[in-house]
Design a protein around this motif. Sequence first.
Motif, short mmCIF file in Angstrom:
data_model
loop_
_atom_site.label_atom_id
_atom_site.label_comp_id
_atom_site.label_asym_id
_atom_site.label_seq_id
_atom_site.Cartn_x
_atom_site.Cartn_y
_atom_site.Cartn_z
N ILE A 119 0.85 -1.18 0.00
CA ILE A 119 0.00 0.00 0.00
C ILE A 119 0.89 1.23 0.00
O ILE A 119 1.75 1.41 0.87
N GLU A 120 0.68 2.11 -0.97
CA GLU A 120 1.59 3.24 -1.17
C GLU A 120 1.50 4.29 -0.07
O GLU A 120 2.53 4.80 0.40
N LYS A 121 0.29 4.63 0.34
CA LYS A 121 0.15 5.72 1.32
C LYS A 121 -1.02 5.43 2.25
O LYS A 121 -2.07 4.92 1.82
N LEU A 122 -0.84 5.77 3.53
CA LEU A 122 -1.90 5.64 4.53
C LEU A 122 -2.38 7.03 4.93
O LEU A 122 -1.58 7.87 5.35
N VAL A 123 -3.68 7.28 4.78
CA VAL A 123 -4.26 8.59 5.05
C VAL A 123 -5.37 8.43 6.07
O VAL A 123 -6.18 7.50 5.99
N MET A 124 -5.40 9.33 7.04
CA MET A 124 -6.42 9.31 8.10
C MET A 124 -7.41 10.44 7.85
O MET A 124 -7.02 11.61 7.75
N GLU A 156 -14.73 14.26 -0.74
CA GLU A 156 -13.83 15.04 -1.59
C GLU A 156 -12.39 14.53 -1.49
O GLU A 156 -11.67 14.47 -2.49
N HIS A 157 -11.98 14.16 -0.29
CA HIS A 157 -10.63 13.62 -0.11
C HIS A 157 -10.49 12.27 -0.83
O HIS A 157 -9.44 12.00 -1.44
N ILE A 158 -11.52 11.43 -0.75
CA ILE A 158 -11.49 10.14 -1.46
C ILE A 158 -11.38 10.37 -2.97
O ILE A 158 -10.60 9.70 -3.66
N LYS A 159 -12.15 11.32 -3.48
CA LYS A 159 -12.10 11.62 -4.91
C LYS A 159 -10.71 12.11 -5.31
O LYS A 159 -10.18 11.73 -6.37
N TYR A 167 -6.72 3.78 -7.35
CA TYR A 167 -7.42 2.83 -6.48
C TYR A 167 -7.21 3.24 -5.02
O TYR A 167 -6.08 3.47 -4.59
N VAL A 168 -8.32 3.30 -4.29
CA VAL A 168 -8.27 3.72 -2.89
C VAL A 168 -9.10 2.75 -2.05
O VAL A 168 -10.26 2.47 -2.37
#
Length: 282
Positions: A119-124, A156-159, A167-168
């Motif tokens: 997984i490239e990046k983890l976002v909270m 909006e952040h997901i988009k 892919y998210v």
Amino acid sequence: MRTPSIRWQKRWSIAAQAKVISWSESAQYQSVTGRGATAFIDGHPHFIGNHKMAHELGVCSPEIEARLTEIESQGQSLAILGHMPHEGCAGKILGILAIGDTMRPEVSNALTLIHDAGIEKLVMLSGDIQCTVDAIARQAGIDEAYGDLMPEQQIEHIKRLMAKHHYVGMIGDGVNDAPALALASVSIAMGAIGSDTAIETADMALMKDDLTRVAEAIALGRRTLRIIQFNVAFALIVKAVFLILAFTGHTSLWLAILADTGATLLVIMNALRLLSGVKTLK
């Protein structure tokens, strides 16, 4: 503010009864997205919600604001209980609940495993205040953290992430997480502590609420895809080879049937290898 699921409401009710705590039944309960909830108790409107909700209702005095700011500066989340203004009543705050978010022991290891899984990046993404979100992100080793978000802001952040990374995947457990869960490429709900809405919206649920299972699910999914690709390619190659041999007169009908049956059995046995991976997730 997260709306508690039915199972948690029952647990709280049982805990209150065990401590011989009496309470009045509420009526006309309404969830206020990104704020909290309202209900009538003994005919009077009450609310429980975050700082934004109390501020918008106009029940925060300078002393209350100072107290709330002090609590928030310590990285704690707030749940404010109060009497709503109505019919000449100015309303007032009845109590302040300070909730300290603490990480589970396995979180850091789970996030490391997720990173190792590719997984490239983890976002909270959180509706809690930014200072609380930043503190948790630092402890957990999360790449990016955004707080004070409404459900539409999470979308909006997901988009944005999907536009950048295509892919998210999203993990959530609250009612406010449901819209973002529905939008994500792959969504995972926490099955035991998650709200019913989040569980119904997500593509899959972790029944043991163990984040280390996420990395295992990713590995199993990739293994499944590899086996499917191999099986399809193997079956097509076998059929193509015997089709060519049939045209050139180098095979017979019974040998072609035997090869087709053998290829089918090999494909089935290859797929059965996935059972060992499924057992590890139970």
